[in-house]
Design a protein around this motif. Structure first.
Motif, PDB file in Angstrom:
ATOM      1  N   LEU A 140       0.826  -1.198   0.000  1.00 15.74           N
ATOM      2  CA  LEU A 140       0.000   0.000   0.000  1.00 15.74           C
ATOM      3  C   LEU A 140       0.863   1.251   0.000  1.00 15.74           C
ATOM      4  O   LEU A 140       0.527   2.265  -0.603  1.00 15.74           O
ATOM      5  N   LEU A 150      -1.442   4.659  -0.362  1.00 17.98           N
ATOM      6  CA  LEU A 150      -1.287   5.806   0.526  1.00 17.98           C
ATOM      7  C   LEU A 150      -0.114   6.606   0.009  1.00 17.98           C
ATOM      8  O   LEU A 150       0.945   6.049  -0.292  1.00 17.98           O
ATOM      9  N   GLU A 165     -12.005   1.365   7.331  1.00 15.26           N
ATOM     10  CA  GLU A 165     -10.851   1.830   6.565  1.00 15.26           C
ATOM     11  C   GLU A 165      -9.904   0.669   6.280  1.00 15.26           C
ATOM     12  O   GLU A 165      -9.387   0.535   5.164  1.00 15.26           O
ATOM     13  N   ARG A 218     -15.436   1.344  -1.475  1.00 15.34           N
ATOM     14  CA  ARG A 218     -14.275   1.732  -2.251  1.00 15.34           C
ATOM     15  C   ARG A 218     -13.087   0.859  -1.854  1.00 15.34           C
ATOM     16  O   ARG A 218     -13.001   0.371  -0.726  1.00 15.34           O
ATOM     17  N   THR A 222      -5.245   9.084   0.628  1.00 19.28           N
ATOM     18  CA  THR A 222      -5.550   7.749   0.122  1.00 19.28           C
ATOM     19  C   THR A 222      -5.882   7.845  -1.359  1.00 19.28           C
ATOM     20  O   THR A 222      -6.433   8.847  -1.821  1.00 19.28           O
ATOM     21  N   ARG A 250      -8.082  11.306  -1.569  1.00 20.26           N
ATOM     22  CA  ARG A 250      -8.721  11.962  -0.417  1.00 20.26           C
ATOM     23  C   ARG A 250      -7.704  12.235   0.674  1.00 20.26           C
ATOM     24  O   ARG A 250      -6.865  11.391   0.978  1.00 20.26           O
ATOM     25  N   SER A 278      -8.091   5.731  -4.043  1.00 18.27           N
ATOM     26  CA  SER A 278      -9.097   4.664  -4.032  1.00 18.27           C
ATOM     27  C   SER A 278      -9.899   4.645  -5.320  1.00 18.27           C
ATOM     28  O   SER A 278      -9.957   5.636  -6.068  1.00 18.27           O
ATOM     29  N   ALA A 302     -11.218  -1.419   3.576  1.00 19.16           N
ATOM     30  CA  ALA A 302     -11.060  -0.799   2.260  1.00 19.16           C
ATOM     31  C   ALA A 302      -9.652  -0.974   1.708  1.00 19.16           C
ATOM     32  O   ALA A 302      -9.442  -0.902   0.497  1.00 19.16           O
ATOM     33  N   THR A 303      -8.669  -1.189   2.588  1.00 18.73           N
ATOM     34  CA  THR A 303      -7.300  -1.369   2.105  1.00 18.73           C
ATOM     35  C   THR A 303      -7.030  -2.790   1.636  1.00 18.73           C
ATOM     36  O   THR A 303      -5.974  -3.050   1.028  1.00 18.73           O
ATOM     37  N   ILE A 316      -9.093   0.936  -1.403  1.00 20.97           N
ATOM     38  CA  ILE A 316      -7.938   1.814  -1.273  1.00 20.97           C
ATOM     39  C   ILE A 316      -6.733   1.131  -1.917  1.00 20.97           C
ATOM     40  O   ILE A 316      -6.309   0.058  -1.493  1.00 20.97           O
TER      41      ILE A 316
END
Length: 237
Positions: free
Chosen positions: A3, A72, A188, A67, A56, A95, A58, A191-192, A69
């Motif tokens: 990520l 980062l 969160e 969503r 992020t 975002r 996404s 979402a990752t 992600i």
């Protein structure tokens, strides 16, 4: 899975003269927490260089409001370069995780600069290639790894991030923890890794039962990083 980009951020790979010239092409802009810096499907073509803060990246999924992600990005990172280089709409939404400061450069000015500076153009190509490979790895993980494996892998990655990173800040209030703390909500985290919040909650419950992690409000504390890494690789306790 990855990520956080582990390559040198775009602005940090520039020479001082190149950096000064690039920054002179645009102007500063500040964003508040949760603000959209770029929006998926938009046809704008400007690029952003992050000066301060984390964001992020996404994309929408076939589960409606859910969503995924993809990444980062932090200080020095270049964003929006794909839309600046081709006529297609934005491929992702960016975002702000907190107050963020960027340098905004028009797509036309950025393209002209790259045409005159082959070395910088090569840096952009290298970044695109790295991110494409990272995205391929994420897609492979979604297809081949269980939610528990993906969760263990993501927690391992985030726990190894620098202390000033987006999900591994200093613990507020002077709280005492024996392990590394990753601060984010379950939705969160879900979402990752491309999972539902319910699936992540179930996996975290299993990790708590095995004393691998401890959870709290927007917080996951890593108690046994070695076992967590083994679970990420598919080993069973």
């Amino acid at each position: 899975m990855g990520l956080l980009g582990n390559e040198l951020a775009f602005a940090r790979a520039l020479t001082p003269q190149e950096r000064e010239s690039v920054m002179a092409l645009g102007s500063r802009k500040h964003y508040g927490a949760d603000a959209h810096l770029l929006t998926e499907g938009d046809r704008s073509s400007h690029v952003l260089i992050i000066i301060r803060g984390w964001v992020t990246v996404s994309v929408a999924t076939d589960r409606g409001a859910t969503r995924l992600i993809l990444g980062l990005r932090g200080p020095g990172e270049l964003l929006g370069e794909m839309a600046a280089l081709d006529p297609h709409p934005r491929s992702a939404t960016v975002r702000a995780l907190g107050p963020t400061e960027t340098q905004v450069i028009s797509g036309d000015a950025f393209r002209r600069f790259l045409a005159l500076h082959p070395r910088v153009s090569g840096l952009v190509i290298r970044q695109l290639t790295f991110r494409l490979r990272s995205a391929d790895q994420e897609r492979s993980a979604l297809a081949s790894l269980t939610v528990l494996q993906r969760l263990a892998g993501r927690l391992t990655e985030l726990s190894r991030a620098e202390p000033s990173g987006p999900y591994n800040p200093a613990v507020p209030g002077g709280a005492t923890h024996t392990g590394t703390v990753v601060q984010l909500a379950q939705d969160e985290l879900a979402a990752t890794i491309g999972a539902t919040r319910e699936a992540v909650a179930k996996a975290l419950k299993l990790l708590r039962t095995q004393h691998v992690v401890r959870t709290g409000n927007r917080m996951v504390e890593i108690l046994d990083p070695e076992l967590l890494a083994l679970l990420a690789d598919g080993h069973q306790e």
